[in-house]
Design a protein around this motif. Structure first.
Motif, PDB file in Angstrom:
ATOM      1  N   MET A  99       1.162  -0.997   0.261  1.00  0.00           N
ATOM      2  CA  MET A  99      -0.048  -0.059   0.047  1.00  0.00           C
ATOM      3  C   MET A  99       0.743   1.334   0.413  1.00  0.00           C
ATOM      4  N   ILE A 100       0.438   2.460  -0.962  1.00  0.00           N
ATOM      5  CA  ILE A 100       1.072   3.535  -0.540  1.00  0.00           C
ATOM      6  C   ILE A 100       0.583   4.475  -0.307  1.00  0.00           C
ATOM      7  N   VAL A 101       0.796   5.546   0.667  1.00  0.00           N
ATOM      8  CA  VAL A 101       0.106   6.218   1.806  1.00  0.00           C
ATOM      9  C   VAL A 101       1.127   7.669   1.240  1.00  0.00           C
ATOM     10  N   LEU A 102      -0.588   7.966   0.312  1.00  0.00           N
ATOM     11  CA  LEU A 102       0.073   9.665  -0.077  1.00  0.00           C
ATOM     12  C   LEU A 102      -0.431  10.576   0.838  1.00  0.00           C
ATOM     13  N   LYS A 103       0.512  12.006   0.417  1.00  0.00           N
ATOM     14  CA  LYS A 103      -0.102  13.172   1.099  1.00  0.00           C
ATOM     15  C   LYS A 103      -0.741  13.806   0.234  1.00  0.00           C
ATOM     16  N   SER A 104      -2.013  14.929   0.557  1.00  0.00           N
ATOM     17  CA  SER A 104      -2.543  15.360  -0.330  1.00  0.00           C
ATOM     18  C   SER A 104      -1.540  16.727  -0.707  1.00  0.00           C
ATOM     19  N   GLY A 105      -1.246  16.873  -1.488  1.00  0.00           N
ATOM     20  CA  GLY A 105      -0.441  18.670  -2.200  1.00  0.00           C
ATOM     21  C   GLY A 105       0.540  17.646  -3.404  1.00  0.00           C
ATOM     22  N   GLU A 106       2.080  17.823  -4.168  1.00  0.00           N
ATOM     23  CA  GLU A 106       2.794  17.266  -4.793  1.00  0.00           C
ATOM     24  C   GLU A 106       4.166  16.857  -3.793  1.00  0.00           C
ATOM     25  N   HIS A 107       3.241  14.953  -4.250  1.00  0.00           N
ATOM     26  CA  HIS A 107       5.080  14.406  -3.794  1.00  0.00           C
ATOM     27  C   HIS A 107       5.281  13.230  -4.840  1.00  0.00           C
ATOM     28  N   ASP A 108       6.716  12.809  -4.592  1.00  0.00           N
ATOM     29  CA  ASP A 108       7.136  11.040  -5.324  1.00  0.00           C
ATOM     30  C   ASP A 108       6.902  10.732  -4.737  1.00  0.00           C
ATOM     31  N   TYR A 109       6.822   9.371  -5.253  1.00  0.00           N
ATOM     32  CA  TYR A 109       6.584   8.445  -4.225  1.00  0.00           C
ATOM     33  C   TYR A 109       6.941   6.712  -5.373  1.00  0.00           C
ATOM     34  N   ARG A 110       8.518   5.813  -4.836  1.00  0.00           N
ATOM     35  CA  ARG A 110       8.631   4.935  -5.958  1.00  0.00           C
ATOM     36  C   ARG A 110       8.399   3.349  -5.230  1.00  0.00           C
ATOM     37  N   VAL A 111       7.708   2.486  -6.174  1.00  0.00           N
ATOM     38  CA  VAL A 111       7.437   0.809  -5.804  1.00  0.00           C
ATOM     39  C   VAL A 111       8.619   0.566  -6.272  1.00  0.00           C
TER      40      VAL A 111
END
Length: 85
Positions: free
Chosen positions: A1-13
């Motif tokens: 599961m990915i937990v995203l924050k509101s606003g612009e962010h980058d995540y890696r899977v």
């Protein structure tokens, strides 16, 4: 599961082949507005990094990033995510 924050962010899977067979990410889909995905490499490998670019709006809730591969036994991976306000 990915937990995203509101606003612009980058995540890696990171996806890893458990059977040691190289694979490629062929396409990525997500129906939630503000969540975009890019595969970082088109070459076959034992692991692939998928970059999730997120700019979800508060209240976007939950969704799924669908990752399609050319791996012989796992052609679709669903990665659930949730957006925190």
């Amino acid at each position: 599961m990915i937990v995203l924050k509101s606003g612009e962010h980058d995540y890696r899977v990171v996806l890893k082949s458990q059977d040691q067979k190289p694979f490629r990410v062929t396409r990525i889909e997500c129906e939630t507005p503000g969540v975009r995905d890019l595969a970082s490499s088109a070459e076959p490998a034992l692991s692939q990094v998928v970059e999730v670019k997120g700019d979800p709006k508060p209240g976007s809730g939950r969704g799924v990033v669908s990752i399609f591969t050319d791996h012989p036994t796992l052609s679709k991976i669903g990665v659930p995510f949730i957006v925190l306000d």
